[in-house]
Enzyme design. Structure first.
Site, mmCIF file in Angstrom:
data_model
loop_
_atom_site.group_PDB
_atom_site.id
_atom_site.type_symbol
_atom_site.label_atom_id
_atom_site.label_comp_id
_atom_site.label_asym_id
_atom_site.label_seq_id
_atom_site.Cartn_x
_atom_site.Cartn_y
_atom_site.Cartn_z
ATOM 1 N N CYS A 163 0.143 33.169 12.445
ATOM 2 C CA CYS A 163 0.354 33.847 13.689
ATOM 3 C C CYS A 163 0.653 32.746 14.805
ATOM 4 C CB CYS A 163 -0.612 34.773 14.254
ATOM 5 S SG CYS A 163 -0.289 36.354 13.341
ATOM 6 N N TYR A 212 1.075 14.113 1.752
ATOM 7 C CA TYR A 212 0.701 14.644 2.946
ATOM 8 C C TYR A 212 1.066 16.153 2.990
ATOM 9 C CZ TYR A 212 0.740 9.702 3.888
ATOM 10 O OH TYR A 212 0.497 8.172 3.723
ATOM 11 N N GLU A 251 0.773 -1.250 0.037
ATOM 12 C CA GLU A 251 0.006 -0.145 -0.039
ATOM 13 C C GLU A 251 0.672 1.158 0.056
ATOM 14 O OE1 GLU A 251 -1.927 -0.573 3.932
ATOM 15 O OE2 GLU A 251 -2.953 -2.330 2.936
ATOM 16 N N PRO A 252 1.616 1.369 -1.080
ATOM 17 C CA PRO A 252 2.418 2.658 -1.132
ATOM 18 C C PRO A 252 1.635 3.907 -1.302
ATOM 19 C CG PRO A 252 2.407 1.664 -3.324
ATOM 20 C CD PRO A 252 1.699 0.748 -2.265
HETATM 21 C C1 LIG Z 1 -0.826 5.750 5.842
HETATM 22 C C2 LIG Z 1 -0.858 4.421 5.310
HETATM 23 C C3 LIG Z 1 -0.327 3.873 4.394
HETATM 24 C C4 LIG Z 1 0.900 4.579 3.636
HETATM 25 O O1 LIG Z 1 2.089 4.946 4.043
HETATM 26 P P1 LIG Z 1 3.111 5.814 3.357
HETATM 27 O O2 LIG Z 1 4.059 5.874 4.313
HETATM 28 O O3 LIG Z 1 2.621 7.041 2.983
HETATM 29 O O4 LIG Z 1 3.593 4.837 2.067
HETATM 30 C C5 LIG Z 1 -0.379 2.477 3.862
HETATM 31 N N1 LIG Z 1 -1.544 1.574 4.536
HETATM 32 C C6 LIG Z 1 -1.963 2.141 5.612
HETATM 33 C C7 LIG Z 1 -3.180 1.356 6.177
HETATM 34 C C8 LIG Z 1 -1.903 3.438 6.088
HETATM 35 O O5 LIG Z 1 -2.670 3.973 7.164
#
Ligand SMILES: *Cc1c(COP(=O)(O)O)cnc(C)c1O
Length: 404
Positions: A332, A360, A263-264
């Site tokens: 501020c 992000y 899940e990148p």
């Molecule tokens: C945030 C998240 C990711 C992605 O992480 P990265 O560091 O942006 O690659 C993958 N899987 C889950 C479940 C997440 O919450």
């Protein structure tokens, strides 16, 4: 040559659409996805883009075109994914601490669902039994990640079901006849040591023994990308080779083959993004020289929130003499983007660019100080397109109910 936008392209976009401005480079996303595909070519691998890093609908469509699936952490991300054209089966819904109704909503939409606590697993089992295959998110108790705030697999983390509760998971699964199709872990972000993933994989293989109908193991993400010039990224090729070996050995031993899912988020979209701001003021104090820019942590929160390092360059004066600056925002509140940075001499009105701003960045922006959220631009095949208009003043009042 890695894909990169030129200073001229960034200046042109800033002149046309104003600053602060997020600019994304489509070909860089494609390049990153291809790197992963190549690295894991010997595995039965699937990639789910963790879209919480950047959800602009055009980016979702692009990622789909390039052949990725989608990982979503809220039902609205799921709906955005379906809107972008993903098939339900191409979407994995990985929520945390949501109510059962949100999980039911995901199931009604037909997406893959990941369950991360036992009480929801019980409710799921009672209602669906084995009629809907499900994935279970485990907490492997591995401490990893670039910063405590982005570490999710350790003992104090709220994520996943502890691997030490496997007995309890099994009880629930057996007594309600749940079809467990996948096991998931995600230990955090910015993990450069490939051994963390391999260690996690060993834990997952161990847990897989409890689930005869298992189809995939999901190792989540956490691939690190370079932020500083001399930063080391996660060596995905080496990881790919080792994962392929581990799966081959597993298959030989157990007589069944499993898919591997990833899940990148950051890996796909961090480097595609450029955040262009304008230097409003150069302010000499007794301690330093500040560059005050027309943005703040309301637009890019990572430096203040995670102590993240973003490379900054002066694209309006790239050959000027280098000087040392503290780069701050116009909010501020203490709002420092960078301390003691060597930057080519900055003059009021110059454009500065923050690199690695795709992941992000815009996604975590807010209207703090009643400032407007920036516009977003996509550059694809050299073509420049606005993909989100800058907020307008009216947006600040839009959902307010004026009763006085
Ligand atoms: C945030 C998240 C990711 C992605 O992480 P990265 O560091 O942006 O690659 C993958 N899987 C889950 C479940 C997440 O919450």
């Amino acid at each position: 040559m890695p894909q990169q936008l030129t200073n001229e392209q960034l200046i042109d976009a800033a002149n046309r659409f104003g600053t602060p401005l997020y600019v994304y480079h489509a070909e860089k996303i494609e390049e990153q996805l291809n790197r992963l595909k190549h690295a894991f070519a010997a595995c039965n691998a699937k990639f789910f883009y963790a879209c919480k890093s950047l959800t602009n609908i055009n980016v979702l469509k692009l990622v789909k075109q390039y052949g990725a699936n989608l990982d979503c952490v809220s039902i609205n991300e799921v709906k955005l994914g379906l809107h972008a054209g993903f098939e339900p089966k191409q979407i994995l819904f990985t929520p945390n601490c949501v109510d059962f109704e949100e999980i039911e909503a995901g199931i009604a939409l037909g997406v893959n669902v990941n369950i991360d606590n036992i009480s929801m697993l019980e409710r799921f089992g009672s209602k669906y039994g084995n009629s809907y295959p499900v994935c279970i998110r485990l907490n492997p108790h591995i401490m990893a990640g670039g910063n405590f705030k982005i570490s999710t697999g350790h003992i104090d983390s709220k994520f996943g079901i502890s691997i030490h509760q496997m007995r309890h998971i099994e009880r629930v699964v057996k007594s309600t006849n749940i079809h467990v199709a996948g096991l998931h872990m995600h230990t955090g972000s910015e993990i450069k040591d490939v051994n963390v993933f391999l260690q996690g994989l060993e834990v997952m293989f161990e847990m897989a023994r409890h689930f005869p109908k298992l189809e995939f193991i999901d190792l989540g993400s956490g691939f690190k990308v370079p932020y500083k010039a001399d930063d080391v990224a996660t060596d995905v090729n080496s990881l790919g080779n080792k994962v392929a070996e581990a799966f081959a050995a597993y298959e030989k031993e157990n007589g069944r083959s499993l898919e591997i899912w990833f899940e990148p988020g950051k890996y796909l979209v961090s480097e595609c993004g450029y955040f262009v701001v304008k230097a409003n003021v150069i302010k000499q104090t007794t301690a330093t020289v500040f560059v005050g820019v027309n943005s703040g942590f309301n637009h890019l929160i990572r430096p203040m929130f995670y102590e993240a390092y973003h490379r900054i360059e002066n694209i309006s004066n790239p050959n000027g003499p280098e000087r040392i600056y503290t780069v701050v925002g116009n909010i501020c509140e203490t709002d420092t983007f960078a301390w003691d940075r060597k930057i080519n001499e900055v003059r009021e009105g110059d454009y500065l660019v923050f690199y690695n701003a795709g992941a992000y960045g815009f996604e975590m922006s807010s209207n703090f100080n009643s400032r407007l959220k920036p516009a977003e631009v996509l550059i694809k095949n050299g073509e420049v397109n606005l993909i989100r208009r800058r907020d307008e003043f009216e947006d600040l009042l839009k959902n307010q109910v004026e009763i006085l």
